[in-house]
Design an enzyme around this catalytic site. Structure first.
Site, mmCIF file in Angstrom:
data_model
loop_
_atom_site.group_PDB
_atom_site.id
_atom_site.type_symbol
_atom_site.label_atom_id
_atom_site.label_comp_id
_atom_site.label_asym_id
_atom_site.label_seq_id
_atom_site.Cartn_x
_atom_site.Cartn_y
_atom_site.Cartn_z
ATOM 1 N N CYS A 52 15.522 7.601 11.748
ATOM 2 C CA CYS A 52 14.434 7.442 10.791
ATOM 3 C C CYS A 52 13.115 7.896 11.401
ATOM 4 O O CYS A 52 12.330 8.611 10.770
ATOM 5 C CB CYS A 52 14.336 5.985 10.339
ATOM 6 S SG CYS A 52 13.062 5.694 9.100
ATOM 7 N N CYS A 93 16.751 -1.899 8.187
ATOM 8 C CA CYS A 93 16.029 -2.148 6.941
ATOM 9 C C CYS A 93 16.903 -2.039 5.698
ATOM 10 O O CYS A 93 16.720 -2.793 4.747
ATOM 11 C CB CYS A 93 14.818 -1.235 6.829
ATOM 12 S SG CYS A 93 15.183 0.521 6.576
#
Length: 382
Positions: free
Chosen positions: A121, A218
């Site tokens: 990410c 997440c």
């Protein structure tokens, strides 16, 4: 530095101009760390622009606690911007995030690896697409709430571990390139503890001052990776056999995604004198290979996709004497890194490590120092 650049003192972000003339895009997750960065810079008079990424389904995310970049976090980031008086934008990166992070996460697990999606990410979304957006906004730099330090060196900006070893995030930032590093700023890296960050949040009157840190990945806030992968890749739940290192069948299993290298509990193998551990996952054969604890130890690690942050080219010498981390929770250990090309290497650990897993990162550090020299991805080799 020539005389023309000394017309104004260098500000805290390293630019020879007043803060009000320095635009900084702050990547805001809605947590206390990035909120403090934005508030501090705004209080110093910088031209702050807050940007929050919507990374996955907003509606579903609203109900999830402990996950960054979810609905409640977007709200929290927006509120900080309103309180501190700077503009804030939410960018929909859902498709990019799914294609570059979530899909690879699922495929890596299916292939028997143990992926680290937070690194991908940072590499593929935050420090690539978001950084490009910051440049489009005519920003002088982009700041984040990561706990890592950027220091000036002879060859340019260097990456160093955070002052607080308990918060250091260098393992997750090894793919940061030199070009990205020149544009990035990490205002929290010098703080000695998270308590200092929360104290700054209180000083600025931020509602997120007591907000808990996110613990899980997440997009898997409940920590149930197997359920997510089974949803994305239904074939992942295919049953198979648990075998020993000689190929003898010991038991059945309900899908390789339910196992990780180094696992001892929950194997369903009883009646043995010595405990067995998962030493390898063979996704093609749908086999979970188990063996004694000593079978987990590794000394030679093949590494690829290397990002090098040294002053001389990576393959300019036969070997580098560095320290390496093979898991985020372990301290750096002395190693010899032997380049095979500009982006591949063989890493020899001076002391063998347990549980080295394909899909994890191998991050390079200055032996006995704080500088990060990049790193690469552990793979199975030939």
């Amino acid at each position: 530095m020539n005389g023309s650049l000394m017309t104004h003192p260098v500000n805290s972000l390293g630019f020879a101009k007043p803060p009000k003339d320095t635009r900084v895009v702050v990547a805001m997750s809605g947590g206390v760390d990035s909120s403090v960065v934005a508030a501090e810079l705004a209080a110093e008079g910088y031209d702050v622009v807050g940007v929050t990424l919507q990374l996955y389904d907003h509606g579903a995310a609203l109900a999830k606690k402990g996950a960054c970049c979810a609905g409640i976090d977007i709200h929290d980031a927006r509120r900080v911007a309103e309180e501190m008086g700077f503009p804030h934008y939410v960018l929909d990166y859902e498709n990019i995030f799914k294609e570059t992070v979530i899909d690879e996460f699922a495929d890596s697990y299916l292939a028997g690896a143990t992926p680290v999606p937070c690194i991908r990410c940072n590499e593929r979304v935050k420090f690539k697409d978001l950084l490009a957006t910051a440049r489009d906004l005519d920003a002088d730099c982009m700041a984040t709430g990561h706990y890592i330090q950027r220091k000036g060196g002879v060859g340019g900006a260097e990456l160093h571990m955070a002052a607080d070893p308990m918060r250091d995030q260098s393992y997750f930032l090894f793919p940061t390139t030199q070009e990205q590093l020149d544009f990035l700023r990490f205002p929290l890296g010098h703080l000695e503890s998270k308590a200092e960050t929360r104290a700054l949040a209180v000083k600025h009157g931020l509602a997120v001052a007591d907000k808990p840190d996110s613990q899980d990945i997440c997009f898997v806030p409940d920590g149930n990776y197997a359920a997510l992968i089974e949803k994305l890749r239904p074939e992942a739940a295919s049953p198979g056999k648990i075998v020993d290192m000689d190929g003898n069948v010991l038991a059945d299993h309900r899908g390789v995604i339910h196992y990780t290298i180094g696992q001892r509990r929950g194997l369903g193998i009883g009646g043995l004198e010595d405990p067995l551990y998962v030493v390898r996952l063979d996704a093609d054969k749908r086999e979970v290979v188990v063996g004694p604890k000593e079978a987990l130890t590794t000394r030679i690690i093949p590494v690829r996709e290397i990002n090098w942050l040294g002053d001389a080219p990576f393959d300019s010498q036969d070997e580098w004497h560095l320290a390496v981390k093979v898991r985020s929770t372990r301290p750096p250990r002395a190693a010899i890194v032997r380049p095979l090309s500009a982006t591949t290497a063989e890493v020899e650990l001076l002391e063998p490590e347990e549980g080295v897993s394909p899909g994890q990162a191998c991050v390079f550090y200055e032996d006995g120092g704080s500088r990060i020299f990049g790193g690469g991805w552990i793979w199975r080799g030939d």
